[in-house]
Design a protein around this motif. Structure first.
Motif, short mmCIF file in Angstrom:
data_model
loop_
_atom_site.label_atom_id
_atom_site.label_comp_id
_atom_site.label_asym_id
_atom_site.label_seq_id
_atom_site.Cartn_x
_atom_site.Cartn_y
_atom_site.Cartn_z
N LYS A 66 31.38 43.26 32.81
CA LYS A 66 30.08 43.44 33.81
C LYS A 66 30.64 43.74 35.32
O LYS A 66 30.29 44.01 36.45
CB LYS A 66 29.60 41.58 33.55
CG LYS A 66 27.79 42.01 35.04
CD LYS A 66 27.02 43.05 34.17
CE LYS A 66 25.44 43.20 34.65
NZ LYS A 66 25.96 42.22 36.10
N ALA A 67 31.36 42.74 35.57
CA ALA A 67 32.56 42.82 37.39
C ALA A 67 32.46 43.55 37.45
O ALA A 67 32.39 44.90 38.31
CB ALA A 67 33.01 41.61 37.54
N ASP A 68 33.37 44.62 37.17
CA ASP A 68 33.56 46.28 36.72
C ASP A 68 32.74 47.08 36.87
O ASP A 68 32.78 48.16 37.45
CB ASP A 68 34.88 46.41 36.45
CG ASP A 68 35.98 47.49 36.06
OD1 ASP A 68 36.17 47.66 37.72
OD2 ASP A 68 36.17 47.99 36.05
N TYR A 69 31.67 46.68 35.62
CA TYR A 69 30.38 47.70 36.30
C TYR A 69 29.68 48.11 37.14
O TYR A 69 29.28 49.15 37.94
CB TYR A 69 29.89 47.10 34.69
CG TYR A 69 29.14 48.29 34.33
CD1 TYR A 69 28.47 49.36 34.51
CD2 TYR A 69 29.03 48.50 32.93
CE1 TYR A 69 27.77 50.54 34.01
CE2 TYR A 69 28.47 49.76 32.24
CZ TYR A 69 27.84 50.18 32.62
OH TYR A 69 27.26 51.95 31.67
N GLU A 70 29.83 46.79 37.82
CA GLU A 70 28.74 46.64 39.39
C GLU A 70 29.36 47.41 39.87
O GLU A 70 28.94 48.13 40.56
CB GLU A 70 28.87 45.15 39.15
CG GLU A 70 27.74 44.51 38.51
CD GLU A 70 27.26 42.90 38.70
OE1 GLU A 70 28.17 42.37 39.96
OE2 GLU A 70 26.98 42.39 38.39
N ARG A 71 31.05 47.28 39.77
CA ARG A 71 31.76 48.22 40.90
C ARG A 71 31.67 49.27 41.14
O ARG A 71 31.15 49.84 41.61
CB ARG A 71 33.46 47.66 40.76
CG ARG A 71 33.58 45.69 41.74
CD ARG A 71 34.93 46.19 41.40
NE ARG A 71 35.74 45.84 40.78
CZ ARG A 71 35.83 44.61 39.60
NH1 ARG A 71 35.24 43.01 40.88
NH2 ARG A 71 36.54 44.61 38.68
N ILE A 73 29.09 50.70 39.96
CA ILE A 73 27.25 51.00 40.09
C ILE A 73 27.47 52.03 41.29
O ILE A 73 26.87 52.37 42.29
CB ILE A 73 26.14 50.04 39.11
CG1 ILE A 73 26.25 50.44 37.88
CG2 ILE A 73 24.80 50.30 40.19
CD1 ILE A 73 25.97 51.62 37.18
N ASN A 120 24.83 45.50 30.27
CA ASN A 120 26.05 45.27 31.34
C ASN A 120 25.62 46.45 32.35
O ASN A 120 25.16 46.34 33.59
CB ASN A 120 27.36 45.21 31.22
CG ASN A 120 27.73 43.77 30.53
OD1 ASN A 120 26.95 42.96 30.63
ND2 ASN A 120 28.95 43.87 30.12
N HIS A 123 21.45 45.99 32.87
CA HIS A 123 21.39 45.02 34.31
C HIS A 123 22.28 45.93 35.99
O HIS A 123 21.22 45.03 36.63
CB HIS A 123 22.62 44.08 34.17
CG HIS A 123 21.34 42.50 34.31
ND1 HIS A 123 22.12 42.00 35.73
CD2 HIS A 123 20.69 41.71 34.26
CE1 HIS A 123 21.80 40.67 36.58
NE2 HIS A 123 19.95 41.33 35.46
N SER A 124 23.29 46.96 35.59
CA SER A 124 23.78 46.72 36.78
C SER A 124 22.96 47.78 37.79
O SER A 124 22.96 47.90 39.00
CB SER A 124 25.21 46.63 36.36
OG SER A 124 26.00 45.84 35.94
N ALA A 125 23.08 49.13 37.21
CA ALA A 125 22.29 50.56 37.97
C ALA A 125 20.51 49.64 38.03
O ALA A 125 20.16 50.71 38.28
CB ALA A 125 22.59 51.28 36.42
#
Length: 269
Positions: A66-71, A73, A120, A123-125
């Motif tokens: 999730k953390a890398d996904y947020e980065r 995005i 993930n 929620h991130s996008a």
């Protein structure tokens, strides 16, 4: 790394091959800016060379992180002026075999990529989607989301979850003007198929072998439509209806084809 320069943009997971790669190619041809993400770094490099570095951003991404996904995005948003016209949750894996015979870590791996990865991503996008008029949250479900399929029970369960999530979010996200839809592909000619499946596939009918470009075309059509579920081929819709109306009959019909399921399960071990 390119920038969108006011072009529409699409963020694609599982973009290094198959349906994701064909979608990246198609949307590039349509003049869109493409974000391509996968765990296959070599495949992404080849895709970047094909699309042109000014027309895309490519990045290795494990959708379960999730953390890398947020980065990822945030980096994509920096290239697009904080916009995202389509989030295409396409990354997926399959592990075949009877449920009780599978290592539990394999079961969790399928759930992690196929469902947690979708959670993930959305929620991130959602912030970028909310900031983009007419945006679409699009996800690859499966024909196995019509009725639970033996030999791929956990895969099938994750795709049922994706379908249900899509239906709920298609209503929830209306308050932002964001649409949600999915595609339920049948037998698509991609690397996820076990060896020999393509050769044994029927030549006609709903489970005939379909090239991945047909799914990419559906992603394009979905952006220009308010349709919720897309079926590739279209006959899959009939299976979905039958499964809802007469699940016991579908159960018996599928049970009668267990020889094929046994072959798939044994090959995927």
């Amino acid at each position: 790394m390119g920038t969108a320069n006011n072009r529409k943009s699409i963020f694609i997971t599982g973009a290094a091959s198959g349906m994701g790669r064909e979608s990246a190619r198609l949307f590039r041809q349509k003049g869109w800016f493409v974000g391509a993400y996968d765990v296959n770094a070599e495949g992404l490099r080849a895709l970047e060379a094909e699309l042109g570095a000014d027309n895309c951003v490519v990045r290795r991404l494990d959708v379960t992180d999730k953390a890398d996904y947020e980065r990822a995005i945030a980096e994509f948003g920096a290239c697009t002026g904080g916009k995202m016209d389509i989030l295409y949750n396409n990354a997926g894996i399959g592990v075949g075999g009877y449920f009780d015979e599978l290592p539990f870590e394999d079961i969790l791996r399928v759930v992690g990529v196929n469902f947690i990865g979708v959670l993930n991503g959305i929620h991130s996008a959602i912030g970028l989607l909310k900031a983009t008029p007419g945006s679409l949250c699009f996800t690859t479900s499966s024909s196995s989301a019509t009725y639970g399929m033996p030999g791929i029970a956990v895969y099938s369960a994750t795709k049922h979850a994706v379908k249900g999530l899509t239906e709920a979010l298609s209503i929830e996200f209306r308050r932002y003007g964001v649409r949600a839809a999915d595609v339920l592909p049948g037998l698509i000619d991609t690397a996820i198929l076990p060896p020999g499946t393509a050769e044994r596939a029927p030549k006609e009918g709903m489970f005939r072998l379909i090239p991945p470009i047909e799914v990419a075309k559906v992603v394009w059509e979905a952006y220009h439509s308010d349709k919720l579920h897309w079926y590739v081929p279209s006959e899959i819709a009939e299976l979905d209806k039958a499964a809802g109306n007469t699940p016991e009959l579908v159960r018996e019909q599928i049970s009668s084809t267990m020889t094929f399921a046994d072959e798939v399960a044994s090959e995927k071990k």
